[in-house]
Motif scaffolding. Structure first.
Motif, PDB file in Angstrom:
ATOM      1  N   ASP A  87      -7.800 -76.510  -5.390  1.00 58.02           N
ATOM      2  CA  ASP A  87      -7.298 -74.832  -5.048  1.00 58.02           C
ATOM      3  C   ASP A  87      -5.849 -74.489  -5.169  1.00 58.02           C
ATOM      4  O   ASP A  87      -5.022 -75.251  -4.786  1.00 58.02           O
ATOM      5  N   VAL A  89      -3.294 -71.676  -5.694  1.00 57.93           N
ATOM      6  CA  VAL A  89      -2.584 -70.037  -5.192  1.00 57.93           C
ATOM      7  C   VAL A  89      -1.291 -69.528  -5.341  1.00 57.93           C
ATOM      8  O   VAL A  89      -0.175 -70.104  -4.874  1.00 57.93           O
ATOM      9  N   ALA A  91       1.535 -67.080  -5.912  1.00 61.97           N
ATOM     10  CA  ALA A  91       2.546 -66.239  -4.330  1.00 61.97           C
ATOM     11  C   ALA A  91       3.895 -66.463  -4.504  1.00 61.97           C
ATOM     12  O   ALA A  91       3.864 -67.730  -4.581  1.00 61.97           O
ATOM     13  N   VAL A  95       3.905 -72.074  -6.038  1.00 66.40           N
ATOM     14  CA  VAL A  95       2.142 -72.158  -6.506  1.00 66.40           C
ATOM     15  C   VAL A  95       1.439 -73.599  -5.229  1.00 66.40           C
ATOM     16  O   VAL A  95       2.544 -74.299  -5.227  1.00 66.40           O
ATOM     17  N   THR A  96       0.518 -72.911  -4.316  1.00 72.46           N
ATOM     18  CA  THR A  96       0.168 -73.638  -3.031  1.00 72.46           C
ATOM     19  C   THR A  96      -0.603 -74.524  -4.145  1.00 72.46           C
ATOM     20  O   THR A  96      -1.328 -74.094  -4.463  1.00 72.46           O
TER      21      THR A  96
END
Lengths: 157, 157, 157, 157, 157, 157
Positions: A87, A89, A91, A95-96
């Protein structure tokens, strides 16, 4: 435990024997973060908006990387992976990355989850390095694992 | 620069063409840190004292990993590496990892240096995870690079 | 079925979880054809007559390729192959390729059989390309499979 | 030419010597088609519409596959690829695959372009096989090549 | 010379820097012997008589192995091989293996020739082990090399 | 037994079917010797004294090599290794190499133990070749194996 498990009593590296361990369902989740700039995250988001491949490339690379864990980490056992998912993410300025791997095997899949996070992170690094050579992959760590003799473990912070 | 180089104008991933770039000597240095506990660092140091293989295993894995960079990072070009070296410094509660790679090629070796740091870090992680499942690989970043059109770059902080 | 299984509900690629599937004996057979010229097929047959290695090279490459399927196809699960065999029949202006793979695993070996056919075909292509750059690998398809929840499947035409 | 180049006069496989050939810029383009059903192509197009990874996965796999060509095809020379790109066009009941590879080397990149097409095609096959086990990879062939002693070659039909 | 070249002054493994070395044509030949029984050699010869694949399999494996040398030997540099050939002579109670590799590179191809001999030998071992588990691979050694700063070297005995 | 198991009745190479064999615990030990000069062995011992990486590099390479056995030996089955260990004893003018591998699988681990010995030996060769190009890897052979239908086997001499 007060000894490194991957070296014998003389300090010689070896692949420890897992032959006596039980085959159980084992799952591990790891995380990490690629810290870059808000401008680069914006490029990634705009890329995603136009249905482009930047994040997909990192996801695919992470999944493929997980399958090569025992080929990359010398003392790691080969494991038949049942699943891998990643996954991403984007933000703010980063980016995680989160990856979960599972197997039905004699030893855990922590290294597979960590390798997935790492290779996904390096692939993002490769894609943003022309715009941000200073991007940093950080906080690559195990978040949770289940299965095996020691059972459930969750990171405290 | 305001575009991601690894996707075309439609956002499709591709390995960009470096055929027109000059073959020059290129060097890159990257760093990272495995944060664990003082107790684990002590185990590593005692292991080193008895001439054992823990740090050597991470060094070898990092060098071998650097040679597989283009096999791990989908859009990375294959490069004939001229040298790779890895320095591991265990101190306090962490191991500092530094890797330098060089080539005579058409594109830089940043990803090779970063991959060397990362795989060395994951290998340390694998070796300490039974004693410290919470170990964290952090601050994986480029420190310096030379060669190529853009010349010398040094990390500011 | 009206969804692609290898992407989640948001369309993200993942290696789907086969952990809940049963370990059964699974077999798959795939076929394909390298279309070249009668002259080239004649060279292959004469080569075979003098006990030479052209067809053996394609067979070995196909078997080795089958073992790397999960390394080549990003969302494919690693499988412990029990057997692989490849049959090459040069006749007329083409070489017919058939491959059978089997495993005792949680998911099928279709991709292994198809990869074996494909890599054997590419290897033949490599060997004949100096004499026939226009050679074409065609009709790479699954012929039959057994085992797993859906049981026996045979190609209709 | 009336001999297979990859076997010696006794028919023994060998990697032929390209040491005397000139280093030139070489480009090759190959094509192929995955024939499936209009329903599956529709799934792929809808997947693309929701920004999903199906086509990206095949593109990434094809690019990564091109970099492993000499590892897959036994008598193929290792080549430092300068670029690889893959184009996938889903339309009607099939996906048209085109790949272009280039190098500055002593031998051509036909096999790299063909391998890219093939691995991209197998990856699509893997993704659609649950909905269409009968999908067929067909017409994998060289379209054009430039560079090297024999210069420009274009497929006639 | 009184030092090991592959460890630095502190004894740390590294891939030494060949960036300053000249690109020259380099060739190396290595040999080795699989000692088995006259009965097994007879099986191999009869297999060869019926145009079978036993010796071809070992030849192909040796050539493919040579291309993976830098992936197998941690401190070995990746090299673009120009050619590899392997000669297998079954006679008496053993099979004599000779391999020649060449490159246009900055460092020699001794390890590539030795790896080719070794992997061909192991592959023969694999094929005869059901009939002769006691087979022995022996005398794996460099026979001759040319190119590079030190020029021509031939084994004395 | 009077036939080669890895070719069918027509002499075609294939990966034989082990699907009907039982999963049992299997162990194999193999040995070999790198013969070099007393001066080189002295360098290795002094290197070991200063806690250096020469022997560790060979050990790690041998373990990693064992995990790639089925990728190197074309007709070898992939096996989930439970353990691998390597023992290196430098003495006189040679280094004695012993490797033990184990699995819970359908076929034996002889080839994994032999590959571990061989790759460790080649890695030592690589490290000493600048001082002793005449070093020889010799007596690579199976010492003992247990498990499987044929049970315990020990080398007689």
């Amino acid at each position: 435990m007060n000894e490194l498990t991957h070296v014998d009593s003389d300090g010689r590296a070896r692949m420890i024997d897992v032959g006596g361990k039980e085959v159980t369902q084992r799952v591990a989740t790891a995380g990490g973060t690629l810290v870059t700039t808000a401008e680069v995250v914006d490029l990634l988001l705009r890329d995603a908006l136009k249905k482009a491949d930047a994040l997909a490339t990192a996801r695919i690379a992470g999944i493929a990387g997980a399958k090569r864990t025992s080929d990359l980490i010398p003392l790691c056992h080969p494991l038949p992976l049942d699943s891998v998912s990643i996954d991403l993410v984007p933000a703010g300025d980063s980016v995680t990355i989160t990856a979960t791997a599972s197997t039905s095997g004699r030893t855990g899949v922590e290294m597979e989850a960590l390798t997935a996070v790492t290779i996904a992170g390096l692939t993002l690094h490769d894609m943003v390095k022309a715009v941000d050579p200073a991007a940093t992959l950080t906080d690559v760590r195990l978040l949770e694992k289940t299965g095996g003799k020691r059972g459930h473990w969750t990171r405290e912070n």
